[in-house]
Design a protein around this motif. Structure first.
Motif, PDB file in Angstrom:
ATOM      1  N   ALA A  59       0.830  -1.208   0.000  1.00 42.97           N
ATOM      2  CA  ALA A  59       0.000   0.000   0.000  1.00 42.97           C
ATOM      3  C   ALA A  59       0.864   1.258   0.000  1.00 42.97           C
ATOM      4  N   LEU A  60       1.935   1.250   0.794  1.00 36.67           N
ATOM      5  CA  LEU A  60       2.830   2.411   0.834  1.00 36.67           C
ATOM      6  C   LEU A  60       3.532   2.609  -0.499  1.00 36.67           C
ATOM      7  N   THR A  61       3.914   1.501  -1.122  1.00 40.64           N
ATOM      8  CA  THR A  61       4.596   1.592  -2.416  1.00 40.64           C
ATOM      9  C   THR A  61       3.690   2.206  -3.474  1.00 40.64           C
ATOM     10  N   LEU A  62       2.438   1.751  -3.518  1.00 42.81           N
ATOM     11  CA  LEU A  62       1.498   2.292  -4.505  1.00 42.81           C
ATOM     12  C   LEU A  62       1.208   3.764  -4.239  1.00 42.81           C
ATOM     13  N   SER A  63       1.080   4.124  -2.980  1.00 44.25           N
ATOM     14  CA  SER A  63       0.865   5.531  -2.636  1.00 44.25           C
ATOM     15  C   SER A  63       2.044   6.376  -3.110  1.00 44.25           C
ATOM     16  N   PHE A  64       3.258   5.842  -2.940  1.00 53.98           N
ATOM     17  CA  PHE A  64       4.462   6.555  -3.385  1.00 53.98           C
ATOM     18  C   PHE A  64       4.478   6.695  -4.908  1.00 53.98           C
ATOM     19  N   ILE A  65       4.147   5.624  -5.621  1.00 52.05           N
ATOM     20  CA  ILE A  65       4.141   5.677  -7.092  1.00 52.05           C
ATOM     21  C   ILE A  65       3.113   6.688  -7.577  1.00 52.05           C
ATOM     22  N   TRP A  66       1.954   6.733  -6.924  1.00 54.66           N
ATOM     23  CA  TRP A  66       0.925   7.701  -7.332  1.00 54.66           C
ATOM     24  C   TRP A  66       1.422   9.132  -7.157  1.00 54.66           C
ATOM     25  N   ARG A  67       2.051   9.413  -6.028  1.00 54.75           N
ATOM     26  CA  ARG A  67       2.573  10.761  -5.808  1.00 54.75           C
ATOM     27  C   ARG A  67       3.671  11.092  -6.826  1.00 54.75           C
ATOM     28  N   PHE A  68       4.467  10.103  -7.136  1.00 54.49           N
ATOM     29  CA  PHE A  68       5.514  10.280  -8.140  1.00 54.49           C
ATOM     30  C   PHE A  68       4.893  10.594  -9.502  1.00 54.49           C
ATOM     31  N   ALA A  69       3.801   9.881  -9.835  1.00 52.78           N
ATOM     32  CA  ALA A  69       3.113  10.103 -11.112  1.00 52.78           C
ATOM     33  C   ALA A  69       2.458  11.473 -11.164  1.00 52.78           C
ATOM     34  N   MET A  70       1.854  11.885 -10.063  1.00 51.83           N
ATOM     35  CA  MET A  70       1.193  13.193 -10.033  1.00 51.83           C
ATOM     36  C   MET A  70       2.203  14.329 -10.128  1.00 51.83           C
ATOM     37  N   ALA A  71       3.373  14.121  -9.532  1.00 46.84           N
ATOM     38  CA  ALA A  71       4.404  15.167  -9.560  1.00 46.84           C
ATOM     39  C   ALA A  71       4.981  15.349 -10.952  1.00 46.84           C
ATOM     40  N   ASP A  72       5.054  14.251 -11.711  1.00 48.74           N
ATOM     41  CA  ASP A  72       5.634  14.325 -13.058  1.00 48.74           C
ATOM     42  C   ASP A  72       4.917  13.326 -13.973  1.00 48.74           C
ATOM     43  N   PRO A  73       3.682  13.638 -14.384  1.00 50.36           N
ATOM     44  CA  PRO A  73       2.881  12.677 -15.150  1.00 50.36           C
ATOM     45  C   PRO A  73       3.399  12.395 -16.557  1.00 50.36           C
ATOM     46  N   GLU A  74       4.348  13.198 -17.032  1.00 47.54           N
ATOM     47  CA  GLU A  74       4.886  12.977 -18.375  1.00 47.54           C
ATOM     48  C   GLU A  74       6.216  12.250 -18.367  1.00 47.54           C
ATOM     49  N   ASN A  75       6.657  11.841 -17.185  1.00 48.83           N
ATOM     50  CA  ASN A  75       7.914  11.092 -17.063  1.00 48.83           C
ATOM     51  C   ASN A  75       7.719   9.683 -17.630  1.00 48.83           C
ATOM     52  N   PRO A  76       8.469   9.286 -18.645  1.00 50.69           N
ATOM     53  CA  PRO A  76       8.231   8.004 -19.315  1.00 50.69           C
ATOM     54  C   PRO A  76       8.840   6.793 -18.608  1.00 50.69           C
ATOM     55  N   GLU A  77       9.567   7.024 -17.512  1.00 53.59           N
ATOM     56  CA  GLU A  77      10.332   5.929 -16.905  1.00 53.59           C
ATOM     57  C   GLU A  77       9.447   4.746 -16.505  1.00 53.59           C
ATOM     58  N   LEU A  78       8.513   4.934 -15.602  1.00 58.60           N
ATOM     59  CA  LEU A  78       7.693   3.822 -15.128  1.00 58.60           C
ATOM     60  C   LEU A  78       6.750   3.278 -16.206  1.00 58.60           C
ATOM     61  N   PRO A  79       6.087   4.135 -17.023  1.00 58.11           N
ATOM     62  CA  PRO A  79       5.275   3.579 -18.111  1.00 58.11           C
ATOM     63  C   PRO A  79       6.060   2.679 -19.052  1.00 58.11           C
ATOM     64  N   SER A  80       7.317   3.008 -19.296  1.00 60.10           N
ATOM     65  CA  SER A  80       8.118   2.193 -20.216  1.00 60.10           C
ATOM     66  C   SER A  80       8.575   0.883 -19.588  1.00 60.10           C
ATOM     67  N   LEU A  81       8.520   0.825 -18.250  1.00 56.57           N
ATOM     68  CA  LEU A  81       9.019  -0.371 -17.547  1.00 56.57           C
ATOM     69  C   LEU A  81       7.894  -1.299 -17.091  1.00 56.57           C
ATOM     70  N   GLY A  82       6.649  -0.976 -17.459  1.00 59.62           N
ATOM     71  CA  GLY A  82       5.560  -1.903 -17.169  1.00 59.62           C
ATOM     72  C   GLY A  82       4.642  -1.520 -16.031  1.00 59.62           C
ATOM     73  N   VAL A  83       4.527  -0.217 -15.725  1.00 59.52           N
ATOM     74  CA  VAL A  83       3.668   0.177 -14.614  1.00 59.52           C
ATOM     75  C   VAL A  83       2.202  -0.134 -14.889  1.00 59.52           C
TER      76      VAL A  83
END
Length: 604
Positions: A59-83
């Motif tokens: 749960a903490l990991t997903l919360s962290f990923i969401w905040r990371f996505a909201m802070a930079d929604p155009e960052n291709p790193e996680l989408p390219s790695l299978g998020v």
């Protein structure tokens, strides 16, 4: 050892990750400086995340990923790695394994997984394509059907709305068109009642779903904060559902389904409220419907929508221009013009001196052209006598009088000065009559001054209309007062900025029971005046009263309390034990701050 040091202090740990061992901690991976190691770790972590046994860490990991996505929604790193594949697996696991999802913190997993999908797809069509290819739509639909709760539905309609807004992914959502549209309509119509019934109205907060409370306030704040956030989230759920419907209406899909008479009636009352003012809510969908021929046919047949558009067109609401646009679209269509003209004409007549509104220049002239577009051809033969008289007066003032004044002023500029002095003298006479209580006499003087005052003298005309509006309100002529104040506000610079007119019209709207319009005028009045940090008592009272009346849950509360009151009174005569009436939710009389998120359709 904390998360940020457990994997970075040991080079051996990094080596193990690269050759296939699972990393110790996702947070540590995000701190990794070596790009090769970071990529390998993240890819592996996302691939195996659904097998994580520690529900708290997940749960903490997903919360962290969401905040990371909201802070930079155009960052291709996680989408390219299978998020997206990772989130799809987690949502499916939550839907299929009830025992797992109800264990510890796993109940948060579907919510955050969907939120991550929505955050990464809100700006980049490339990410939306990846999400669709990862199979996100089917599990999202399961949650939209109500598999879990309204909390998950809120982020699902947000995510589906983003996917449906792109040309490349629209058809993937449209493959389920009928169901998606019906569900979005149902959610938009019922979500406020659902949130009130399941959360806000529960007197003992232990009776609510615990993780809902924790999501709303992140565990901070008391019951008042929870209720504020519940109101905001309910409004977002409704507005995001309407945005999803917008995507289909824009492509002229499912128009007949969306234009169900009952839904249109409800749609006219969906305005987003002060907590969600950045979304056009119901008026946004109505406007999209008015762009299509079929949509205009349905909208023109709804009296509730036409009246709502008319009131909006005269208000100081942020979406005033949308109300005007909708009415003009209906009036320009010969198939719908005569269905709405009788109702809308006298509202639009008060707006013909508008210059600019929301970057729309010469809006008053545009309104005039639309109202008079067939006047010379048919000479009013299809109009009622009242309508014909109003159009004739509009032609006389906006066309003939303007031409006459232009010629007169170009020939002799002294005429303008002389006329201005004469108007000022008549205004002084009106003020004197008003001081001695002769209100009707004052109105006659204002009428004479307005008829003489050149169209060019906009500020002087504004004051005359405003003063006459106040007189009309004193006589109880509420509609006339609203009309005069609206004309004055159209002449103000900028539009809707004249304090006296705003306050007079706010009181007039209050008398008519138009709480939303009264609230908007009062807020504009307070924001535009310099009160040296202290708002007058009469203004705070008006704001407090109208905020009570326009509270998002007010109708749901009233529909719940009224039957209890009736039964209580009935039991009073029959001797039966009474049912305790639910106390109304206490809402403070604060002025709601209009906070603007970074993206018009994205919130926490």
């Amino acid at each position: 050892m904390d998360h940020f040091s457990c994997c970075t202090t040991n080079k051996m740990a990094r080596t193990h990750v690269v050759i296939g061992f699972r990393p110790c901690c996702f947070f540590c991976v995000m701190e990794e400086k070596d790009p090769c190691v970071r990529k390998a770790c993240l890819e592996l972590a996302l691939r195996d995340m659904h097998m994580t046994r520690d529900d708290t860490e997940l749960a903490l990991t997903l919360s962290f990923i969401w905040r990371f996505a909201m802070a930079d929604p155009e960052n291709p790193e996680l989408p390219s790695l299978g998020v997206f594949e990772c989130m799809t697996r987690l949502i499916k696991k939550g839907l299929e394994d009830v025992e797992w999802v109800m264990t510890g913190q796993n109940v948060y997993v579907p919510y955050y997984a969907v939120h991550i999908i929505g955050s990464y797809t809100m700006k980049k069509p490339e990410f939306a394509v990846k999400a669709v290819e990862s199979g996100v739509i089917a599990p999202l639909l399961e949650l939209m059907r109500g598999k879990m709760s309204w909390v998950e539905q809120r982020v699902v309609v947000r995510a589906l709305g983003h996917l449906a807004s792109y040309e490349r992914t629209f058809e993937a959502v449209a493959a389920y068109e009928d169901e998606v549209v019906r569900l979005a309509m149902e959610i938009a119509t019922t979500c406020v009642d659902v949130v009130y019934e399941e959360f806000v109205s529960v007197q003992e907060r232990e009776g609510t779903v615990r993780y809902h409370s924790e999501l709303l306030t992140r565990g901070l704040g008391g019951l008042e904060m929870e209720d504020r956030k519940a109101e905001e989230w309910a409004s977002q759920l409704q507005c995001w559902s309407l945005h999803l419907l917008n995507c289909f209406a824009y492509k002229e899909r499912s128009i007949s389904l969306i234009c169900n008479k009952t839904f249109l009636k409800d749609l006219s009352q969906m305005w987003g409220g002060l907590v969600n003012h950045t979304s056009p809510a119901g008026i946004g969908l109505i406007r999209i419907l008015c762009y299509s021929r079929k949509g205009r046919g349905h909208v023109s047949g709804s009296r509730e929508i036409i009246l709502s558009l008319c009131n909006l067109s005269q208000s100081s609401d942020d979406w005033q221009y949308m109300g005007i646009d909708c009415l003009l679209l209906l009036l320009k269509d010969q198939e719908t013009r005569y269905k709405v003209l009788e109702t809308s004409l006298f509202y639009l007549l008060d707006l013909v001196e508008l210059k600019a509104l929301n970057d729309r220049q010469n809006l008053g002239d545009r309104i005039t052209r639309v109202l008079l577009m067939d006047y010379n051809i048919k000479k009013g033969c299809v109009y009622t006598p009242k309508t014909q008289k109003a159009l004739k007066e509009l032609w006389r003032v906006k066309v003939e009088r303007r031409k006459r004044e232009r010629k007169l002023m170009s020939d002799n500029q002294e005429n303008l000065t002389e006329t201005s002095v004469l108007v000022s003298l008549i205004k002084q006479q009106a003020n004197q009559l008003l001081c001695v209580g002769d209100i009707e006499g004052a109105i006659k003087c204002y009428n004479e001054a307005i008829s003489l005052c050149p169209l060019k003298l906009r500020r002087k005309r504004m004051i005359l209309y405003s003063d006459r509006g106040e007189c009309n309100l004193l006589l109880g002529l509420v509609d006339a007062a609203i009309s005069d104040c609206t004309r004055a506000l159209c002449l103000s610079e900028p539009v809707n900025s004249h304090g006296k007119s705003l306050w007079t019209r706010s009181r007039a709207y209050d008398i008519k029971g138009l709480s939303r319009e009264s609230l908007m005028d009062c807020i504009m009045f307070v924001n535009g005046r310099c009160f040296r940090g202290k708002i007058p008592y009469y203004a705070t009272q008006m704001i407090s009263k109208q905020m009570e009346a326009t509270w998002l849950f007010e109708e749901a509360r009233a529909s719940r309390v009224l039957p209890q009151m009736i039964l209580k009174e009935k039991n009073h005569f029959t001797g039966l034990s009474t049912i305790t009436e639910e106390p109304g939710k206490k809402k403070d009389g604060r002025m709601m701050q209009r906070k603007k998120p970074d993206h018009p359709l994205d919130f926490d």
